[in-house]
Design a protein around this motif. Structure first.
Motif, PDB file in Angstrom:
ATOM      1  N   ALA A  50     -13.254  -5.098 -19.645  1.00  0.00           N
ATOM      2  CA  ALA A  50     -12.153  -5.246 -20.600  1.00  0.00           C
ATOM      3  C   ALA A  50     -11.422  -3.924 -20.796  1.00  0.00           C
ATOM      4  CB  ALA A  50     -12.686  -5.764 -21.932  1.00  0.00           C
ATOM      5  N   ILE A  51     -12.192  -2.845 -20.963  1.00  0.00           N
ATOM      6  CA  ILE A  51     -11.589  -1.524 -21.170  1.00  0.00           C
ATOM      7  C   ILE A  51     -10.776  -1.110 -19.947  1.00  0.00           C
ATOM      8  CG2 ILE A  51     -12.141   0.935 -21.368  1.00  0.00           C
ATOM      9  CD1 ILE A  51     -14.413   0.117 -23.273  1.00  0.00           C
ATOM     10  N   GLN A  52     -11.303  -1.369 -18.776  1.00  0.00           N
ATOM     11  CA  GLN A  52     -10.606  -0.969 -17.556  1.00  0.00           C
ATOM     12  C   GLN A  52      -9.284  -1.705 -17.398  1.00  0.00           C
ATOM     13  OE1 GLN A  52     -11.681   1.604 -15.440  1.00  0.00           O
ATOM     14  NE2 GLN A  52      -9.529   1.350 -14.866  1.00  0.00           N
ATOM     15  N   ARG A  53      -9.283  -2.994 -17.719  1.00  0.00           N
ATOM     16  CA  ARG A  53      -8.040  -3.780 -17.589  1.00  0.00           C
ATOM     17  C   ARG A  53      -6.957  -3.254 -18.529  1.00  0.00           C
ATOM     18  NH1 ARG A  53      -8.193  -8.666 -14.836  1.00  0.00           N
ATOM     19  NH2 ARG A  53     -10.238  -9.238 -14.012  1.00  0.00           N
ATOM     20  N   ILE A  54      -7.341  -2.948 -19.765  1.00  0.00           N
ATOM     21  CA  ILE A  54      -6.368  -2.426 -20.719  1.00  0.00           C
ATOM     22  C   ILE A  54      -5.921  -1.021 -20.318  1.00  0.00           C
ATOM     23  CG2 ILE A  54      -6.044  -1.726 -23.127  1.00  0.00           C
ATOM     24  CD1 ILE A  54      -7.984  -3.995 -23.887  1.00  0.00           C
ATOM     25  N   THR A  55      -6.864  -0.205 -19.873  1.00  0.00           N
ATOM     26  CA  THR A  55      -6.533   1.154 -19.439  1.00  0.00           C
ATOM     27  C   THR A  55      -5.550   1.128 -18.277  1.00  0.00           C
ATOM     28  OG1 THR A  55      -8.691   1.996 -20.153  1.00  0.00           O
ATOM     29  CG2 THR A  55      -7.483   3.311 -18.539  1.00  0.00           C
ATOM     30  N   ASP A  56      -5.751   0.223 -17.339  1.00  0.00           N
ATOM     31  CA  ASP A  56      -4.857   0.123 -16.184  1.00  0.00           C
ATOM     32  C   ASP A  56      -3.435  -0.243 -16.611  1.00  0.00           C
ATOM     33  OD1 ASP A  56      -6.918   0.762 -14.486  1.00  0.00           O
ATOM     34  OD2 ASP A  56      -7.321  -1.312 -13.869  1.00  0.00           O
ATOM     35  N   ALA A  72      -4.261  -8.033 -25.134  1.00  0.00           N
ATOM     36  CA  ALA A  72      -5.438  -7.754 -24.313  1.00  0.00           C
ATOM     37  C   ALA A  72      -5.930  -9.018 -23.619  1.00  0.00           C
ATOM     38  CB  ALA A  72      -6.539  -7.156 -25.178  1.00  0.00           C
ATOM     39  N   VAL A  73      -5.914 -10.128 -24.344  1.00  0.00           N
ATOM     40  CA  VAL A  73      -6.318 -11.409 -23.753  1.00  0.00           C
ATOM     41  C   VAL A  73      -5.374 -11.801 -22.626  1.00  0.00           C
ATOM     42  CG1 VAL A  73      -6.499 -13.885 -24.209  1.00  0.00           C
ATOM     43  CG2 VAL A  73      -7.530 -12.254 -25.800  1.00  0.00           C
ATOM     44  N   SER A  74      -4.073 -11.567 -22.837  1.00  0.00           N
ATOM     45  CA  SER A  74      -3.098 -11.918 -21.801  1.00  0.00           C
ATOM     46  C   SER A  74      -3.269 -11.062 -20.548  1.00  0.00           C
ATOM     47  CB  SER A  74      -1.670 -11.770 -22.340  1.00  0.00           C
ATOM     48  OG  SER A  74      -1.328 -10.399 -22.510  1.00  0.00           O
ATOM     49  N   PHE A  75      -3.845  -9.860 -20.707  1.00  0.00           N
ATOM     50  CA  PHE A  75      -4.112  -8.999 -19.558  1.00  0.00           C
ATOM     51  C   PHE A  75      -5.348  -9.458 -18.782  1.00  0.00           C
ATOM     52  CE2 PHE A  75      -2.451  -5.324 -22.391  1.00  0.00           C
ATOM     53  CZ  PHE A  75      -1.153  -5.759 -22.220  1.00  0.00           C
ATOM     54  N   GLY A  76      -6.077 -10.442 -19.332  1.00  0.00           N
ATOM     55  CA  GLY A  76      -7.320 -10.887 -18.712  1.00  0.00           C
ATOM     56  C   GLY A  76      -8.496 -10.020 -19.084  1.00  0.00           C
ATOM     57  N   ALA A  77      -8.368  -9.275 -20.195  1.00  0.00           N
ATOM     58  CA  ALA A  77      -9.408  -8.321 -20.561  1.00  0.00           C
ATOM     59  C   ALA A  77     -10.705  -8.981 -21.015  1.00  0.00           C
ATOM     60  CB  ALA A  77      -8.898  -7.404 -21.677  1.00  0.00           C
ATOM     61  N   PHE A  78     -10.643 -10.194 -21.533  1.00  0.00           N
ATOM     62  CA  PHE A  78     -11.843 -10.809 -22.094  1.00  0.00           C
ATOM     63  C   PHE A  78     -12.157 -12.166 -21.470  1.00  0.00           C
ATOM     64  CE2 PHE A  78     -10.252  -8.006 -25.478  1.00  0.00           C
ATOM     65  CZ  PHE A  78     -11.362  -7.178 -25.607  1.00  0.00           C
ATOM     66  N   ASN A  79     -11.865 -12.323 -20.220  1.00  0.00           N
ATOM     67  CA  ASN A  79     -12.098 -13.609 -19.571  1.00  0.00           C
ATOM     68  C   ASN A  79     -13.564 -14.000 -19.528  1.00  0.00           C
ATOM     69  OD1 ASN A  79      -9.409 -14.127 -19.155  1.00  0.00           O
ATOM     70  ND2 ASN A  79      -9.372 -13.332 -17.071  1.00  0.00           N
ATOM     71  N   ARG A  80     -14.472 -13.045 -19.692  1.00  0.00           N
ATOM     72  CA  ARG A  80     -15.907 -13.348 -19.681  1.00  0.00           C
ATOM     73  C   ARG A  80     -16.458 -13.516 -21.094  1.00  0.00           C
ATOM     74  NH1 ARG A  80     -17.911  -8.565 -15.825  1.00  0.00           N
ATOM     75  NH2 ARG A  80     -19.962  -9.531 -16.085  1.00  0.00           N
ATOM     76  N   ILE A 136     -18.467   4.510 -20.663  1.00  0.00           N
ATOM     77  CA  ILE A 136     -17.187   3.787 -20.592  1.00  0.00           C
ATOM     78  C   ILE A 136     -16.300   4.040 -21.800  1.00  0.00           C
ATOM     79  CG2 ILE A 136     -18.111   1.962 -19.119  1.00  0.00           C
ATOM     80  CD1 ILE A 136     -18.365   0.180 -21.555  1.00  0.00           C
ATOM     81  N   ALA A 137     -16.777   4.789 -22.794  1.00  0.00           N
ATOM     82  CA  ALA A 137     -16.008   5.045 -24.006  1.00  0.00           C
ATOM     83  C   ALA A 137     -15.881   6.546 -24.244  1.00  0.00           C
ATOM     84  CB  ALA A 137     -16.666   4.376 -25.208  1.00  0.00           C
ATOM     85  N   ASP A 138     -14.718   6.974 -24.731  1.00  0.00           N
ATOM     86  CA  ASP A 138     -14.512   8.386 -25.049  1.00  0.00           C
ATOM     87  C   ASP A 138     -15.146   8.755 -26.379  1.00  0.00           C
ATOM     88  OD1 ASP A 138     -13.054   8.660 -22.714  1.00  0.00           O
ATOM     89  OD2 ASP A 138     -11.141   8.229 -23.690  1.00  0.00           O
ATOM     90  N   ALA A 139     -15.270   7.786 -27.272  1.00  0.00           N
ATOM     91  CA  ALA A 139     -15.916   8.006 -28.567  1.00  0.00           C
ATOM     92  C   ALA A 139     -16.597   6.719 -28.999  1.00  0.00           C
ATOM     93  CB  ALA A 139     -14.900   8.462 -29.619  1.00  0.00           C
ATOM     94  N   LEU A 140     -17.659   6.868 -29.790  1.00  0.00           N
ATOM     95  CA  LEU A 140     -18.432   5.716 -30.261  1.00  0.00           C
ATOM     96  C   LEU A 140     -18.662   5.840 -31.760  1.00  0.00           C
ATOM     97  CD1 LEU A 140     -21.122   5.665 -27.431  1.00  0.00           C
ATOM     98  CD2 LEU A 140     -19.353   3.936 -27.775  1.00  0.00           C
TER      99      LEU A 140
END
Length: 213
Positions: A50-56, A72-80, A136-140
């Motif tokens: 999901a993060i990669q799709r939005i980042t791209d 984000a959903v329209s980008f296919g970020a959460f299809n799983r 996968i995250a810059d901050a948590l």
């Protein structure tokens, strides 16, 4: 004349039953631990996707202004993930542990940081999820007790672009969030343990991505 008895005494049978019970309990505990680890690995992989799709999508843009869960959903970020009302403003996303998911940019201008928030993470999975999310995250950030509004995390965060780092200001009506990893830091065991310790029965976990790094 002596009579020889065959078989086991009650004490011996009790010992055997006890040992068998310990073996069964150990097997169940081991299976539960393996299942938990697998769940965290799968969730982390899905988050990474999901993060990669939005980042791209935003790679060539100067900021994350306008990012929303619907986008984000329209980008296919959460299809799983489980998605309801996909094409409406009421879209919701549920992660595999059955908690709500939120996506939003931080409330600065321009929005140089965005976050993926997951609610209702069982507290016993907090440390494992942070550990697997660190690459996968810059901050948590951990929210003790979770958060009812998936995008409510955008309140009370400030950004120092010179360092860069995020900070949490006062104003939370519940327990203040805990930063486990900041923008210019790596995840360290002490910060991980501190973020997850005594955080309640469930937590919210926020994964932040930034254009400041």
């Amino acid at each position: 004349m002596k009579i020889h008895q065959s078989g086991y005494t009650l004490v011996e049978l009790s010992v055997v039953v006890a040992l068998a019970g310990m073996v069964v309990l150990g097997s169940i505990a081991g299976a539960t631990s393996l299942l938990r680890q697998q769940t965290i690995k799968e969730l982390s992989a899905q988050n990474g996707d999901a993060i990669q799709r939005i980042t791209d999508v935003y790679a060539q843009l100067p900021s994350y202004d306008g990012l929303s869960l619907r986008q984000a959903v329209s980008f296919g970020a959460f299809n799983r993930f489980v998605i309801t009302d996909r094409a409406t403003d009421k879209v919701t996303v549920t992660h595999p542990l059955r908690g709500a998911v939120g996506v939003a940019p931080l409330n600065d201008a321009p929005a140089l940081i965005w976050g993926l928030y997951m609610d209702a993470i069982p507290a016993e999975l907090c440390a494992d999820l942070l550990f697997h999310s660190a690459p996968i995250a810059d901050a948590l950030v951990v929210f003790p007790g979770g958060m009812g509004a998936p995008n409510g995390w955008t309140r009370n965060f400030t950004v120092n672009t010179n360092v860069p780092e995020i900070a949490i200001s006062a104003g939370f009506s519940v327990a203040a969030p805990r930063i486990a990893k900041n923008l210019t830091q790596d995840l360290v065991p002490t910060a991980l343990a501190s973020a997850c310790q005594d955080a309640g029965s469930n937590v919210g976990v926020l994964l932040l991505k930034s254009k400041l790094r």
